[in-house]
Design a protein around this motif. Structure first.
Motif, PDB file in Angstrom:
ATOM      1  N   LEU A  32      10.703   8.309  -0.745  1.00  0.00           N
ATOM      2  CA  LEU A  32      10.670   9.185  -1.911  1.00  0.00           C
ATOM      3  C   LEU A  32      12.068   9.199  -2.489  1.00  0.00           C
ATOM      4  N   TRP A  92       7.626   1.108  -7.608  1.00  0.00           N
ATOM      5  CA  TRP A  92       7.869   2.538  -7.426  1.00  0.00           C
ATOM      6  C   TRP A  92       6.902   3.307  -8.304  1.00  0.00           C
ATOM      7  N   LEU A  93       6.245   4.307  -7.756  1.00  0.00           N
ATOM      8  CA  LEU A  93       5.284   5.119  -8.491  1.00  0.00           C
ATOM      9  C   LEU A  93       5.964   6.390  -8.986  1.00  0.00           C
ATOM     10  N   PRO A  94       5.934   6.652 -10.297  1.00  0.00           N
ATOM     11  CA  PRO A  94       6.561   7.870 -10.806  1.00  0.00           C
ATOM     12  C   PRO A  94       5.753   9.105 -10.403  1.00  0.00           C
ATOM     13  N   LEU A  95       6.432  10.101  -9.839  1.00  0.00           N
ATOM     14  CA  LEU A  95       5.780  11.354  -9.440  1.00  0.00           C
ATOM     15  C   LEU A  95       6.098  12.480 -10.407  1.00  0.00           C
ATOM     16  N   GLY A  96       7.196  12.369 -11.073  1.00  0.00           N
ATOM     17  CA  GLY A  96       7.665  13.381 -12.013  1.00  0.00           C
ATOM     18  C   GLY A  96       9.016  12.922 -12.516  1.00  0.00           C
ATOM     19  N   ASN A 106       8.102   3.883   3.727  1.00  0.00           N
ATOM     20  CA  ASN A 106       7.740   4.798   2.642  1.00  0.00           C
ATOM     21  C   ASN A 106       8.984   5.581   2.230  1.00  0.00           C
ATOM     22  N   GLU A 109       9.378   1.199 -11.876  1.00  0.00           N
ATOM     23  CA  GLU A 109       7.936   0.989 -11.882  1.00  0.00           C
ATOM     24  C   GLU A 109       7.596  -0.487 -11.740  1.00  0.00           C
ATOM     25  N   ALA A 132      11.665  11.413  -9.969  1.00  0.00           N
ATOM     26  CA  ALA A 132      11.114  11.286  -8.614  1.00  0.00           C
ATOM     27  C   ALA A 132      10.127  10.122  -8.571  1.00  0.00           C
ATOM     28  N   TYR A 133      10.340   9.213  -7.617  1.00  0.00           N
ATOM     29  CA  TYR A 133       9.495   8.032  -7.467  1.00  0.00           C
ATOM     30  C   TYR A 133       9.120   7.857  -6.002  1.00  0.00           C
ATOM     31  N   LEU A 134       7.937   7.290  -5.765  1.00  0.00           N
ATOM     32  CA  LEU A 134       7.474   7.020  -4.404  1.00  0.00           C
ATOM     33  C   LEU A 134       7.246   5.532  -4.240  1.00  0.00           C
TER      34      LEU A 134
END
Length: 65
Positions: free
Chosen positions: A62, A27-31, A60, A23, A34-36
Motif C-alpha cells: 500500500l 498499481w490500483l488507485p484507492l483514493g 502486497n 496505474e 493511495a495505491y495498492l
C-alpha cells in the motif's frame, strides 16, 4: 495581466502523470495519493510505504504519498 495558457498547474500535471505512471505498472488507485499493488494475492501481509521500490514486486504494497 499575463494569461496562463495551461488549464492545470505544473504541480497538478506532475501529480496526474505520476498517477498514470503508477496505474500503468499495476498499481490500483484507492483514493487521492493511495495505491495498492497486489504482488501475492494469497499473502496475509500488506506493506505500507511512502516510497515503493522494485524489490517489492512480489509482495502486497500500500503506497501512501
Amino acid at each position: 495581466m499575463e494569461l496562463n495558457p495551461l488549464l492545470i498547474t505544473e504541480a497538478e500535471l506532475q501529480a496526474e502523470l505520476a498517477a498514470i505512471e503508477a496505474e500503468a505498472i499495476g498499481w490500483l488507485p484507492l483514493g487521492q495519493g493511495a495505491y495498492l499493488h497486489v504482488g501475492d494475492p494469497d499473502a496475509l501481509v500488506i506493506n505500507v510505504v511512502g516510497v515503493p521500490d522494485a524489490g517489492m514486486a512480489g509482495v502486497n504494497v500500500l503506497w501512501v504519498g
